[in-house]
Motif scaffolding. Sequence first.
Motif, PDB file in Angstrom:
ATOM      1  N   LYS A   9       0.885  -1.170   0.000  1.00 15.54           N
ATOM      2  CA  LYS A   9       0.000   0.000   0.000  1.00 15.54           C
ATOM      3  C   LYS A   9       0.920   1.215   0.000  1.00 15.54           C
ATOM      4  O   LYS A   9       1.659   1.444   0.964  1.00 15.54           O
ATOM      5  CB  LYS A   9      -0.896   0.021   1.244  1.00 15.54           C
ATOM      6  CG  LYS A   9      -1.749   1.288   1.350  1.00 15.54           C
ATOM      7  CD  LYS A   9      -2.493   1.365   2.679  1.00 15.54           C
ATOM      8  CE  LYS A   9      -3.244   2.689   2.808  1.00 15.54           C
ATOM      9  NZ  LYS A   9      -3.944   2.812   4.119  1.00 15.54           N
TER      10      LYS A   9
ATOM     11  N   TYR B 219      -3.723  -6.235  -0.572  1.00 18.13           N
ATOM     12  CA  TYR B 219      -4.334  -4.951  -0.218  1.00 18.13           C
ATOM     13  C   TYR B 219      -5.367  -4.591  -1.279  1.00 18.13           C
ATOM     14  O   TYR B 219      -5.095  -4.640  -2.486  1.00 18.13           O
ATOM     15  CB  TYR B 219      -3.275  -3.851  -0.129  1.00 18.13           C
ATOM     16  CG  TYR B 219      -3.867  -2.466   0.042  1.00 18.13           C
ATOM     17  CD1 TYR B 219      -4.534  -2.135   1.221  1.00 18.13           C
ATOM     18  CD2 TYR B 219      -3.781  -1.509  -0.971  1.00 18.13           C
ATOM     19  CE1 TYR B 219      -5.100  -0.869   1.383  1.00 18.13           C
ATOM     20  CE2 TYR B 219      -4.334  -0.248  -0.805  1.00 18.13           C
ATOM     21  CZ  TYR B 219      -4.994   0.067   0.370  1.00 18.13           C
ATOM     22  OH  TYR B 219      -5.550   1.312   0.534  1.00 18.13           O
TER      23      TYR B 219
ATOM     24  N   PRO C 172      -7.403  -1.554  -2.649  1.00 17.71           N
ATOM     25  CA  PRO C 172      -7.505  -0.088  -2.574  1.00 17.71           C
ATOM     26  C   PRO C 172      -8.949   0.420  -2.620  1.00 17.71           C
ATOM     27  O   PRO C 172      -9.208   1.556  -2.215  1.00 17.71           O
ATOM     28  CB  PRO C 172      -6.718   0.382  -3.811  1.00 17.71           C
ATOM     29  CG  PRO C 172      -6.770  -0.771  -4.762  1.00 17.71           C
ATOM     30  CD  PRO C 172      -6.795  -2.005  -3.911  1.00 17.71           C
TER      31      PRO C 172
ATOM     32  N   ASN D 161     -11.522  -0.535  -0.850  1.00 14.85           N
ATOM     33  CA  ASN D 161     -12.077  -0.327   0.496  1.00 14.85           C
ATOM     34  C   ASN D 161     -10.977  -0.128   1.539  1.00 14.85           C
ATOM     35  O   ASN D 161     -11.239  -0.237   2.736  1.00 14.85           O
ATOM     36  CB  ASN D 161     -13.001  -1.479   0.896  1.00 14.85           C
ATOM     37  CG  ASN D 161     -12.291  -2.825   0.918  1.00 14.85           C
ATOM     38  OD1 ASN D 161     -11.076  -2.908   0.665  1.00 14.85           O
ATOM     39  ND2 ASN D 161     -13.024  -3.888   1.235  1.00 14.85           N
ATOM     40  N   ASP D 162      -9.753   0.133   1.067  1.00 12.41           N
ATOM     41  CA  ASP D 162      -8.610   0.411   1.954  1.00 12.41           C
ATOM     42  C   ASP D 162      -8.479  -0.668   3.027  1.00 12.41           C
ATOM     43  O   ASP D 162      -8.364  -0.377   4.224  1.00 12.41           O
ATOM     44  CB  ASP D 162      -8.773   1.795   2.593  1.00 12.41           C
ATOM     45  CG  ASP D 162      -7.526   2.225   3.354  1.00 12.41           C
ATOM     46  OD1 ASP D 162      -6.423   1.783   2.991  1.00 12.41           O
ATOM     47  OD2 ASP D 162      -7.660   2.986   4.336  1.00 12.41           O
ATOM     48  N   THR D 163      -8.471  -1.927   2.602  1.00 15.19           N
ATOM     49  CA  THR D 163      -8.436  -3.053   3.536  1.00 15.19           C
ATOM     50  C   THR D 163      -7.426  -4.093   3.076  1.00 15.19           C
ATOM     51  O   THR D 163      -7.310  -4.380   1.884  1.00 15.19           O
ATOM     52  CB  THR D 163      -9.831  -3.707   3.635  1.00 15.19           C
ATOM     53  OG1 THR D 163     -10.773  -2.726   4.081  1.00 15.19           O
ATOM     54  CG2 THR D 163      -9.838  -4.877   4.600  1.00 15.19           C
TER      55      THR D 163
ATOM     56  N   LYS E 246      -7.461  -2.774   8.543  1.00 16.09           N
ATOM     57  CA  LYS E 246      -7.143  -1.512   7.868  1.00 16.09           C
ATOM     58  C   LYS E 246      -5.655  -1.185   8.004  1.00 16.09           C
ATOM     59  O   LYS E 246      -5.101  -0.437   7.198  1.00 16.09           O
ATOM     60  CB  LYS E 246      -7.967  -0.366   8.456  1.00 16.09           C
ATOM     61  CG  LYS E 246      -9.472  -0.478   8.228  1.00 16.09           C
ATOM     62  CD  LYS E 246      -9.862  -0.206   6.790  1.00 16.09           C
ATOM     63  CE  LYS E 246     -11.375  -0.189   6.615  1.00 16.09           C
ATOM     64  NZ  LYS E 246     -11.768   0.054   5.207  1.00 16.09           N
ATOM     65  N   ASP E 247      -5.026  -1.757   9.053  1.00 22.20           N
ATOM     66  CA  ASP E 247      -3.631  -1.441   9.335  1.00 22.20           C
ATOM     67  C   ASP E 247      -2.947  -2.663   9.943  1.00 22.20           C
ATOM     68  O   ASP E 247      -3.180  -2.988  11.117  1.00 22.20           O
ATOM     69  CB  ASP E 247      -3.542  -0.260  10.303  1.00 22.20           C
ATOM     70  CG  ASP E 247      -2.115   0.203  10.539  1.00 22.20           C
ATOM     71  OD1 ASP E 247      -1.178  -0.456  10.046  1.00 22.20           O
ATOM     72  OD2 ASP E 247      -1.940   1.218  11.231  1.00 22.20           O
TER      73      ASP E 247
END
Length: 571
Positions: free
Chosen positions: A73, A132, A134, A136-138, A158-159
């Motif tokens: 990411k 990753y 992109p 849904n940023d998950t 998410k992180d």
Amino acid sequence: MIKRNTFFLLAATLLCFYTGTAQKKMQSKKTAVFSNVVYSGDDQIYKNNPLKTDEFYTPVLQGCYPDPAITKKGDDYYMVCSSFAMFPGVPIFHSKDLVNWTDLGGVLNNVSEFNPHDTGISAGVYAPGITYNPHNDTFYMIVTAFSGGLGNIIVKTKDPMKGWGSPIKLDFGGIDPSIFFDENGKGYIVHNDAPDKGKELYEGHRVIKIWEYDLTTDKVIPGTDKIIVDGGVDLSKKPIWIEAPHLYKKNGKYYLMCAEGGTGGNHSEVIFSSDNPKGPFKPASNNPILTQRYFPKDRANKVDWAGHADVIQGPDNKYYGVFLGIRPNEKDRVNAGRETFMLPVDWSGEFPVFENGLVPMQPKLKMPAGVTNQTGKNGFFPNGNFTFTENFTSKKLDYRWIGLRGPRENFISISKKGLEITPFEVNIKEMKPTSTLFYRQQHNTFSFTAGVDYKPQSEKDLAGIVCLQNERFNYVFGITKKGNDTFIILERTEKGQSKIIGSSKIKITNTLRLQVKAAGDNYEFSYAVNGVDFENLGGTVSGDILSTNAAGGFTGALVGLYATSANDAHP
């Protein structure tokens, strides 16, 4: 009557109190305290190939870190590997440049959700994928778990720096799943599976399947499964174990990369392309794109078994591939296990090709432009020859220390004296969680030295070092008791049959130092009563039982700080 009952209740309470106190005192006496542990790797290949300022070593992760998968990411890269019955499950690493990696521990670290307590060491969990999304940023980590009836599972976050959600069970069979998200946000899962019932043509015949994936429910969509590769590149040649699939998209085309040939001497990586994620997929004419199977068995500095790969775009916009390989010892035995290697990938043509992946592999690579090699410094994971010293003074124990079949925290505590291990009533030969703090063997030539303060109370008590390939193949080197005397013993277990190959009566007045040293296949176990002058026990012994050649399975050898109250090794 009431007074009488009160008397008996009081007496019982006092009895429980004194019994509990006695048990605690007894337990504290049996606790083993380990201190000043030093692991030192000394492989000749690194001495013969010193790094220049613009170079780094491959493997990037030495020791048992197989089946790598990678995602990114922005400029953050995350890589996961197999862990089998080691705990926590699925080790994960972070990098900004593909050269310097930080160990983040394990993805599956909640034993109530992933519990390999009753599995063989080569079961548990393996062949993860990480992707990753992109849209849904998950981040998604997908893997096959051979414990607790889990099967194929997926976890999200998410992180990755902050941990992962609970496993979500997926409704399909097979192994080696990975997840892919198309440019339109649609999700797909690809995995290895058996052929349809009645259609298996030969032993090792496998297929690659694809499913559509519902991002709102985190489930595969029933009825969307399809076989997209049958057997491998050329079914007429009866290829075995097409597996570890990864799906990519480049310039409007879909690429399916898989391992083929089984995770041994015939291992390779192959590639297919299609205009549609559900096929038909056409194999490249220049397959395999990575293998080490064509070269003399007795070649120097041999790297073998290359395959099970994943590809990512690097910080210099060049592509790189991570994959597993082995570095056998001089007797061609695999003790350090399958490790994570890296090579640049040329994807200037239609199909990607691993640069120098079809010639005998070398130990060094050129770094991506602008990167400084900090491996082994500033908290970054080391490679090459290195020394790791652990005094157990940090509040946070290094993630390289792991448990087997359960959390290390269940039996360890840090005190001013060092690391205290409260022994389980389980010995190393049982298929249960053991009270052993393990470290992966990362070199063919190494030494591992530890101080131990321990006074066994009976012949059931033992503490020391264990070198382990699995529960049926291992060495135990430690202190126990026979009658009123304290002994140090060395026990070899092969195919589940144990034999004492050295024992000596000792008198312990200070911290005892224990050491195992390996020079390829030759292992030596030594002890120093005064902490300085080491005395060998049992002579030079073979590391054969610490290899997958002898023991089978998928893991590398582990070296552990071991304590048990169920000892069955007697002088």
